[in-house]
Design a protein around this motif. Structure first.
Motif, PDB file in Angstrom:
ATOM      1  N   GLN A  46       9.683 -15.468  22.872  1.00  0.00           N
ATOM      2  CA  GLN A  46       8.312 -15.917  23.144  1.00  0.00           C
ATOM      3  C   GLN A  46       8.232 -16.748  24.419  1.00  0.00           C
ATOM      4  OE1 GLN A  46       6.562 -18.126  19.903  1.00  0.00           O
ATOM      5  NE2 GLN A  46       4.706 -18.635  21.049  1.00  0.00           N
ATOM      6  N   TYR A  47       9.259 -17.565  24.665  1.00  0.00           N
ATOM      7  CA  TYR A  47       9.205 -18.465  25.817  1.00  0.00           C
ATOM      8  C   TYR A  47      10.155 -18.055  26.945  1.00  0.00           C
ATOM      9  CZ  TYR A  47       6.390 -21.312  22.745  1.00  0.00           C
ATOM     10  OH  TYR A  47       5.396 -21.751  21.909  1.00  0.00           O
TER      11      TYR A  47
ATOM     12  N   ASP B 284      13.179 -14.940  18.032  1.00  0.00           N
ATOM     13  CA  ASP B 284      11.725 -14.853  18.234  1.00  0.00           C
ATOM     14  C   ASP B 284      11.240 -15.972  19.154  1.00  0.00           C
ATOM     15  OD1 ASP B 284      11.688 -12.687  16.573  1.00  0.00           O
ATOM     16  OD2 ASP B 284      11.013 -13.784  14.802  1.00  0.00           O
TER      17      ASP B 284
END
Length: 587
Positions: free
Chosen positions: A248-249, A244
């Motif tokens: 996300q990045y 996750d």
């Protein structure tokens, strides 16, 4: 910032201190190819006036850029030039930092022994210079080098001191890395509670600093701790947190690693469908961006060609009939030029295809130097290699007794020549008996039999090869010309199941894993110099062909009690047609 400084440097109106501006550009520039350009400018200007500090900095920056580009020999050459000028200065800090940079290159190249030597020299000078930030960074890198070769106690010492120094100078990023690395060492030592505690502290610090790649890596490491405990649910939760965060990045490598870990975990708990989905995501993400730029470039080229063709048709339609004669002449000229161009293009394509074919052959040969032929063919055909389990294989490790103390005072050139003298002969022996060299780690040599092509006599071949290695080492000791580079050798062998596959997506490496590999390594470390120490599994395969001495049951680190045997010689009267040449040497 670097682009702005470069614009000033290139401006015709600039009339300031050129050397000072070049120094500032090199501090801020991140593109390695540009760093090399401006480092050379600094070196050339500084050389005119014998400005040793600028020459030191210029070669230092150039070495750093070459290291980023993967040109390690040229990088070392630049660092050694930097050292030559640094030694003319009284500042020990500068000399110490160059030693650390040289050690970093050797560590990346896998030469951990030489790297450890340079780390030691650099750290000693940085302690004397009393500059904590550089010392802490050097300790961090030295710890990483020790960790790579399983010197866990040494790595822990370096990491802990580095973490303490970063804490004293209030540099939280360094402290976060230090704690995380301490946790990784504890995990490798099986001290799971300490490992998880240190990595969680690191994650907490790095989250505040928004440095997410190492957090994702530490989450996977914690997942593996719970995987060893067979706490599948907790292990999966940590792996999902890593995925996750990486998603996300946009952390490409970490996304791929997390998907691979989840695939492995779901396979362990019997969720084959989920395991397959995560593995597909791992492969898809790893491969998805590789050809995008090439495809886009081809599309743009085709579009430009079609537009040009369309424009040509429109222009031709607009030709005025009143200048038909001129148009005809131009057309004839155009056809002639086109014919010439096509002929030149034909010659160019033919020459290019020849170059491409030569480069392809060269690439194939290079690939066969690092991978078995069967594995290389699978990689070329499919773009990847499936891991394969071999139910019966034999693994051999060698190590030179006293090599570390012998090599610490040697120059890099002499050290490489010494190791090459032995390993080149070992390679010949592997080829003679159809065995597979896996890798070298410092002064350790690792090979395997029974893979990638399954054979029943892999243990016998490995024993024959081991006797030749031992004989060659002994002959080297007796040779007056090579006596100064002679050693006693320890040899360890074990047989059993292994898993083989290719690791890495850019720099491929064929490797093997499994309990058999670990036991073979323990056989080597528990052997006496000059002896061939074999496990019970190997003994059961060769006992009818080789004379062996039972050593008894011996306590082995992290393995408990293991039965061990020394292989002494081939039994009189035993012959193997496939080993006729080898047996004549052994007799």
């Amino acid at each position: 910032m670097a682009d702005s400084l470069i614009a000033i440097y290139n401006s015709s109106e600039f009339n300031g201190n050129e050397l000072a501006l070049l120094r500032e550009i090199l501090v801020d520039e991140t593109n390695p190819e540009k760093i090399i350009i401006f480092a050379d400018l600094l070196i050339n200007m500084a050389a005119k006036d014998s400005l040793f500090l600028d020459l030191r900095d210029g070669y230092m920056q150039k070495g750093y850029a070459l290291r980023l580009l993967g040109d390690y020999p040229e990088s070392l050459e630049s660092y050694f030039e930097s050292m030559r000028f640094a030694e003319k200065s009284i500042k020990k800090q500068g000399v110490g930092e160059i030693y650390i940079s040289i050690a970093d290159v050797y560590s990346i190249m896998g030469n951990s022994i030489t790297a450890e030597n340079y780390y030691g020299r650099g750290i000693e000078l940085l302690r004397e210079a009393d500059y904590p930030p550089s010392l802490a960074s050097a300790l961090l890198n030295a710890g990483d080098n020790a960790f790579k070769v399983d010197k866990f106690d040494l790595a822990l010492t370096y990491f802990k001191e580095s973490t303490d120094i970063f804490g004293e100078v209030d540099y939280p990023l360094g402290k976060g890395y230090g704690l995380g690395n301490v946790g990784m060492v504890y995990a490798a030592q099986g001290k799971d509670d300490l490992a998880e505690q240190n990595m969680n502290e690191a994650i907490e610090i790095l989250e505040e600093l928004q440095d997410y790649p190492p957090i994702s890596e530490y989450l996977i490491a914690i997942s593996e701790i719970y995987q060893k405990k067979e706490d599948w649910q907790t292990s999966i939760e940590y792996a999902k947190r890593s995925l996750d965060l990486a998603t996300q990045y946009g952390l490409k490598d970490e996304i791929s690693d997390a998907n691979l870990k989840l695939s492995e975990l779901y396979e362990k708990v019997g969720e084959q469908a989920l395991a397959l989905n995560y593995f597909k995501s791992h492969i898809a993400y790893r491969d998805s961006v590789k050809n995008i730029e090439a495809v886009q470039q081809m599309a743009d080229t085709r579009t430009d060609f079609e537009v040009a063709q369309k424009q040509l048709e429109v222009d031709l339609q607009k030709k005025n009939q009143r200048i038909i004669v001129i148009a005809t002449s131009i057309t004839i000229l155009f056809i002639a030029l086109l014919a010439i161009a096509q002929y030149r293009r034909f010659r160019f394509v033919r020459a290019t295809n020849k170059i491409i074919e030569e480069e392809k052959q060269r690439s194939d040969n290079l690939l066969l130097n690092i991978l078995p032929e069967e594995t290389a063919e699978e990689l070329k055909a499919n773009g990847k290699v499936r891991a394969k389990k071999y139910e019966s294989a034999t693994v051999l490790f060698t190590d030179f007794a006293g090599f570390t103390s012998y090599s610490k005072d040697l120059s890099p050139e002499v050290l490489v020549e010494t190791v090459s003298h032995y390993f080149s002969k070992f390679d010949e022996i592997m080829e003679k008996y159809g065995l597979e060299k896996i890798k070298t780690i410092g002064d350790s040599y690792m090979c395997a039999g029974g893979l990638p092509f399954v054979t029943k006599d892999h243990a016998h071949k490995m024993l024959c090869a081991a006797f030749e290695i031992a004989r060659f080492t002994e002959e080297t000791k007796q040779d007056l010309n090579t006596r100064e580079m002679s050693f006693d050798i320890r040899i360890g062998i074990s047989s059993g199941p292994v898993v083989a596959g290719v690791v890495g997506s850019k720099k491929f490496a064929f490797d093997i894993w499994g309990d058999t590999v670990n036991i073979a390594a323990r056989m080597e470390s528990n052997a006496e110099p000059g002896k061939i120490n074999i496990s019970e599994s190997t003994y059961n395969l060769v006992k009818d062909s080789f004379k062996c001495s039972y050593r008894g049951e011996i306590e082995v680190k992290n393995r408990g009690i293991l039965k061990m045997y020394y292989a002494d010689s081939i039994i009189d009267g035993v012959t193997f047609k496939q080993f006729e040449e080898g047996n004549s040497v052994m007799s």
